[in-house]
Design a protein around this motif. Sequence first.
Motif, PDB file in Angstrom:
ATOM      1  N   SER A   1     -29.821   2.114 -15.496  1.00 46.83           N
ATOM      2  CA  SER A   1     -30.163   2.931 -14.334  1.00 46.83           C
ATOM      3  C   SER A   1     -31.324   2.302 -13.559  1.00 46.83           C
ATOM      4  O   SER A   1     -31.357   2.353 -12.328  1.00 46.83           O
ATOM      5  CB  SER A   1     -30.513   4.359 -14.756  1.00 46.83           C
ATOM      6  N   VAL A   2     -32.251   1.674 -14.288  1.00 47.46           N
ATOM      7  CA  VAL A   2     -33.368   0.990 -13.628  1.00 47.46           C
ATOM      8  C   VAL A   2     -32.863  -0.250 -12.907  1.00 47.46           C
ATOM      9  O   VAL A   2     -33.263  -0.542 -11.778  1.00 47.46           O
ATOM     10  CB  VAL A   2     -34.465   0.633 -14.649  1.00 47.46           C
ATOM     11  N   GLN A   3     -31.949  -0.983 -13.568  1.00 47.91           N
ATOM     12  CA  GLN A   3     -31.362  -2.166 -12.935  1.00 47.91           C
ATOM     13  C   GLN A   3     -30.583  -1.779 -11.677  1.00 47.91           C
ATOM     14  O   GLN A   3     -30.653  -2.467 -10.651  1.00 47.91           O
ATOM     15  CB  GLN A   3     -30.424  -2.877 -13.908  1.00 47.91           C
ATOM     16  N   LYS A   4     -29.857  -0.686 -11.771  1.00 49.17           N
ATOM     17  CA  LYS A   4     -29.088  -0.226 -10.621  1.00 49.17           C
ATOM     18  C   LYS A   4     -30.028   0.151  -9.470  1.00 49.17           C
ATOM     19  O   LYS A   4     -29.789  -0.221  -8.317  1.00 49.17           O
ATOM     20  CB  LYS A   4     -28.224   0.965 -11.012  1.00 49.17           C
ATOM     21  N   ALA A   5     -31.100   0.856  -9.754  1.00 48.55           N
ATOM     22  CA  ALA A   5     -32.064   1.258  -8.732  1.00 48.55           C
ATOM     23  C   ALA A   5     -32.731   0.027  -8.119  1.00 48.55           C
ATOM     24  O   ALA A   5     -32.930  -0.042  -6.896  1.00 48.55           O
ATOM     25  CB  ALA A   5     -33.105   2.196  -9.329  1.00 48.55           C
ATOM     26  N   LEU A   6     -33.062  -0.955  -8.968  1.00 47.52           N
ATOM     27  CA  LEU A   6     -33.676  -2.187  -8.480  1.00 47.52           C
ATOM     28  C   LEU A   6     -32.710  -2.943  -7.570  1.00 47.52           C
ATOM     29  O   LEU A   6     -33.089  -3.426  -6.496  1.00 47.52           O
ATOM     30  CB  LEU A   6     -34.102  -3.059  -9.659  1.00 47.52           C
ATOM     31  N   PHE A   7     -31.449  -3.037  -7.979  1.00 48.31           N
ATOM     32  CA  PHE A   7     -30.438  -3.706  -7.166  1.00 48.31           C
ATOM     33  C   PHE A   7     -30.267  -2.992  -5.818  1.00 48.31           C
ATOM     34  O   PHE A   7     -30.187  -3.639  -4.761  1.00 48.31           O
ATOM     35  CB  PHE A   7     -29.104  -3.753  -7.914  1.00 48.31           C
TER      36      PHE A   7
END
Length: 90
Positions: free
Chosen positions: A4-10
């Motif tokens: 979820s953090v990776q998705k938000a960062l992307f």
Amino acid sequence: MCSSVQKALFEEEDHVKKLQQKVATLEKRNKQLRDRVKKVKRSLRQARKNGRHLELLNQKLSEKLAAAAGALPHINALGREPAGAAYLRG
């Protein structure tokens, strides 16, 4: 990292990229408009310069015309010669 953090960062990176593209587009358009304003200002200066030049020429021609008109008598001011003057006997 968590997905979820990776998705938000992307998503944030994608958003930043889109904003940078938008800024680049707006800067390009701004430059085009500035160039157009420069051209219009230049044209306006040139038109004013030409107008002043033509006004000066018009004034000079008016002065010449007035001087020429002053040198010639008006048609109504010309005196008529007596009718018998052409038939003088000598």
